[in-house]
Write an enzyme that holds these catalytic residues in place. Structure first.
Site, PDB file in Angstrom:
ATOM      1  N   ILE A  97       0.838  -1.206   0.000  1.00  0.00           N
ATOM      2  CA  ILE A  97       0.000   0.000   0.000  1.00  0.00           C
ATOM      3  C   ILE A  97       0.863   1.242   0.000  1.00  0.00           C
ATOM      4  O   ILE A  97       0.603   2.192  -0.755  1.00  0.00           O
ATOM      5  CB  ILE A  97      -0.970  -0.020   1.191  1.00  0.00           C
ATOM      6  CG1 ILE A  97      -1.961  -1.184   1.058  1.00  0.00           C
ATOM      7  CG2 ILE A  97      -1.733   1.301   1.276  1.00  0.00           C
ATOM      8  CD1 ILE A  97      -2.855  -1.392   2.261  1.00  0.00           C
ATOM      9  N   THR A 108      -4.502   5.730   7.010  1.00  0.00           N
ATOM     10  CA  THR A 108      -5.360   4.663   6.486  1.00  0.00           C
ATOM     11  C   THR A 108      -4.934   3.320   7.067  1.00  0.00           C
ATOM     12  O   THR A 108      -5.323   2.274   6.554  1.00  0.00           O
ATOM     13  CB  THR A 108      -5.278   4.589   4.950  1.00  0.00           C
ATOM     14  OG1 THR A 108      -3.915   4.409   4.554  1.00  0.00           O
ATOM     15  CG2 THR A 108      -5.853   5.823   4.289  1.00  0.00           C
ATOM     16  N   ALA A 109      -4.129   3.340   8.131  1.00  0.00           N
ATOM     17  CA  ALA A 109      -3.586   2.105   8.715  1.00  0.00           C
ATOM     18  C   ALA A 109      -4.549   1.569   9.771  1.00  0.00           C
ATOM     19  O   ALA A 109      -5.473   0.817   9.462  1.00  0.00           O
ATOM     20  CB  ALA A 109      -2.205   2.377   9.294  1.00  0.00           C
ATOM     21  N   ARG A 110      -4.360   1.958  11.001  1.00  0.00           N
ATOM     22  CA  ARG A 110      -5.224   1.604  12.119  1.00  0.00           C
ATOM     23  C   ARG A 110      -5.358   2.818  13.019  1.00  0.00           C
ATOM     24  O   ARG A 110      -4.402   3.563  13.226  1.00  0.00           O
ATOM     25  CB  ARG A 110      -4.647   0.425  12.924  1.00  0.00           C
ATOM     26  CG  ARG A 110      -4.752  -0.916  12.222  1.00  0.00           C
ATOM     27  CD  ARG A 110      -6.201  -1.396  12.169  1.00  0.00           C
ATOM     28  NE  ARG A 110      -6.318  -2.725  11.582  1.00  0.00           N
ATOM     29  CZ  ARG A 110      -6.490  -2.972  10.299  1.00  0.00           C
ATOM     30  NH1 ARG A 110      -6.532  -1.940   9.456  1.00  0.00           N
ATOM     31  NH2 ARG A 110      -6.618  -4.205   9.851  1.00  0.00           N
ATOM     32  N   GLU A 166     -13.286   2.700  16.793  1.00  0.00           N
ATOM     33  CA  GLU A 166     -14.356   2.984  15.832  1.00  0.00           C
ATOM     34  C   GLU A 166     -15.490   1.959  15.970  1.00  0.00           C
ATOM     35  O   GLU A 166     -15.233   0.805  16.315  1.00  0.00           O
ATOM     36  CB  GLU A 166     -13.801   2.997  14.404  1.00  0.00           C
ATOM     37  CG  GLU A 166     -13.137   1.725  13.915  1.00  0.00           C
ATOM     38  CD  GLU A 166     -12.544   1.886  12.518  1.00  0.00           C
ATOM     39  OE1 GLU A 166     -12.929   1.084  11.649  1.00  0.00           O
ATOM     40  OE2 GLU A 166     -11.717   2.798  12.299  1.00  0.00           O
ATOM     41  N   HIS A 198     -13.970   4.619   7.401  1.00  0.00           N
ATOM     42  CA  HIS A 198     -13.251   3.379   7.097  1.00  0.00           C
ATOM     43  C   HIS A 198     -13.648   2.845   5.711  1.00  0.00           C
ATOM     44  O   HIS A 198     -14.121   1.727   5.566  1.00  0.00           O
ATOM     45  CB  HIS A 198     -13.519   2.315   8.168  1.00  0.00           C
ATOM     46  CG  HIS A 198     -12.417   1.305   8.270  1.00  0.00           C
ATOM     47  ND1 HIS A 198     -12.031   0.738   9.460  1.00  0.00           N
ATOM     48  CD2 HIS A 198     -11.602   0.742   7.332  1.00  0.00           C
ATOM     49  CE1 HIS A 198     -11.052  -0.123   9.255  1.00  0.00           C
ATOM     50  NE2 HIS A 198     -10.771  -0.137   7.972  1.00  0.00           N
ATOM     51  N   GLY A 216     -11.439   2.448   3.188  1.00  0.00           N
ATOM     52  CA  GLY A 216     -10.237   2.037   2.463  1.00  0.00           C
ATOM     53  C   GLY A 216     -10.455   0.969   1.422  1.00  0.00           C
ATOM     54  O   GLY A 216      -9.978   1.083   0.287  1.00  0.00           O
ATOM     55  N   SER A 217     -11.180  -0.080   1.745  1.00  0.00           N
ATOM     56  CA  SER A 217     -11.387  -1.180   0.795  1.00  0.00           C
ATOM     57  C   SER A 217     -12.785  -1.169   0.182  1.00  0.00           C
ATOM     58  O   SER A 217     -13.194  -2.153  -0.443  1.00  0.00           O
ATOM     59  CB  SER A 217     -11.157  -2.524   1.503  1.00  0.00           C
ATOM     60  OG  SER A 217     -12.106  -2.719   2.539  1.00  0.00           O
TER      61      SER A 217
END
Length: 328
Positions: free
Chosen positions: A167, A245-247, A276, A294, A296-297
């Site tokens: 990423i 965008t990780a955690r 979250e 969230h 991202g995907s």
């Protein structure tokens, strides 16, 4: 595709509603017990349902907390937990290993979608996009003015990436198109062809001073909890932008909110949050925080690919083969 009868197929407990194509394949190949209401389940709920349904496998998601107690409560019939995620911090892997429970994840299919979101966060934060969008929706826009919502140009800025995996590299590739200079810190230096001109910093803390934009791409571990704290924020250039965008747990919310509120940082773009969906309330009042839930995907293509990977791992286990994405 399985050719056996429905009664002989392994029972698969699916903890959340998944994309239509994924659920269709699950129902075709397993005795799938779905969650059409998409009700959030606790670890205790999952263990109870696994026992009630006679589940041999569980397809869970990143929001399902399977701690040591939940894993201990799973019936012996459960052989595999396939998580619909790359991260596994919601599963106690040590407890799973001790029990002999196979755990798999879904790597290598989220790269482009997550990198796209990272660039969206950079642009949205730098160009004050959420402020402009709120102005339009509130009917508060009275027309163009020369000094309205002045943001920051990304071209020529220095992007620091911490965690130069797939990423991180995809983010660097996209950022180069905006004319950004790429710096990165990683556990190991990349080969020159993968660096593509990016400047390596063995010490991530030393890199912070050259990060006009800092993008975080490392996993959640006890060592990385609240890694971006007040001290490290002070090492960033004044007016820097932080993207995550990780955690959510890798950021100290109190420190980041304080830096945004006093203008030490120009902006932040965040797609993930600690605890979250119960994110720190302080973010909601900050105009310079560009916030996403969230995503991202969150593309059809990526979520289907994640689901199919999870099902591939389940297929392998029940066929007596090694699952391709085993993490425990």
């Amino acid at each position: 595709m399985r050719s056996d009868t429905p009664a002989s197929r392994p029972v698969l407990l699916v903890t959340r509603r998944l994309p239509e194509a994924v659920e269709a394949r699950a129902a075709r190949d397993f005795d799938a017990r779905l969650n059409p209401q998409d009700r959030a389940l606790s670890g205790a709920d999952i263990a109870r349902l696994a026992a009630e349904t006679g589940a041999a496998g569980i397809l869970c998601t990143a929001g399902d907390r399977l701690d040591a107690a939940a894993i201990a409560a799973l019936p012996e019939a459960v052989r595999i937990v396939a998580t619909f995620s790359v991260g596994t911090d919601h599963i106690d892997l040590d407890a799973a290993k001790a029990r002999g429970l196979i755990v798999t994840n879904t790597p290598d299919v989220l790269t482009d979608a997550t990198a796209d979101i990272a660039l969206l966060l950079m642009l949205g934060a730098a160009r004050r996009a959420s402020e402009g969008e709120r102005m339009i929706r509130a009917g508060a826009w009275t027309g163009w003015t020369p000094t309205q919502l002045l943001g920051t140009h990304l071209g020529g800025k220095r992007l620091g990436i911490i965690g130069m995996g797939r990423i991180g590299q995809a983010v660097a590739q996209r950022a180069r198109a905006f004319g950004m200079a790429i710096h990165y810190s990683n556990r190991r230096r990349l080969p020159a062809e993968q660096e593509a001109g990016a400047i390596y910093h063995a010490d991530p803390e030393a890199m912070l001073a050259v990060c006009d934009v800092l993008s975080l791409h490392f996993p959640a571990t006890p060592e990385t909890t609240h890694w971006l704290n007040a001290e490290r924020i002070e090492r960033l250039p004044p007016g820097a932008i932080v993207v995550n965008t990780a955690r959510g747990s890798v950021v100290d919310d109190e420190a980041l909110i304080a830096a945004l509120a006093r203008g030490r940082l120009a902006a932040a773009g965040l797609d993930v949050f600690e605890n979250e969906p119960n994110l720190h309330a302080g973010y909601r009042g900050l105009e310079n925080a560009f916030l996403l839930p969230h995503l991202g995907s969150a593309t059809v293509e990526t979520r289907n690919a994640m689901g199919f990977k999870a099902l591939d791992n389940l297929d392998a286990v029940f066929a007596g083969s090694a699952p391709p994405d085993r993490v425990a």
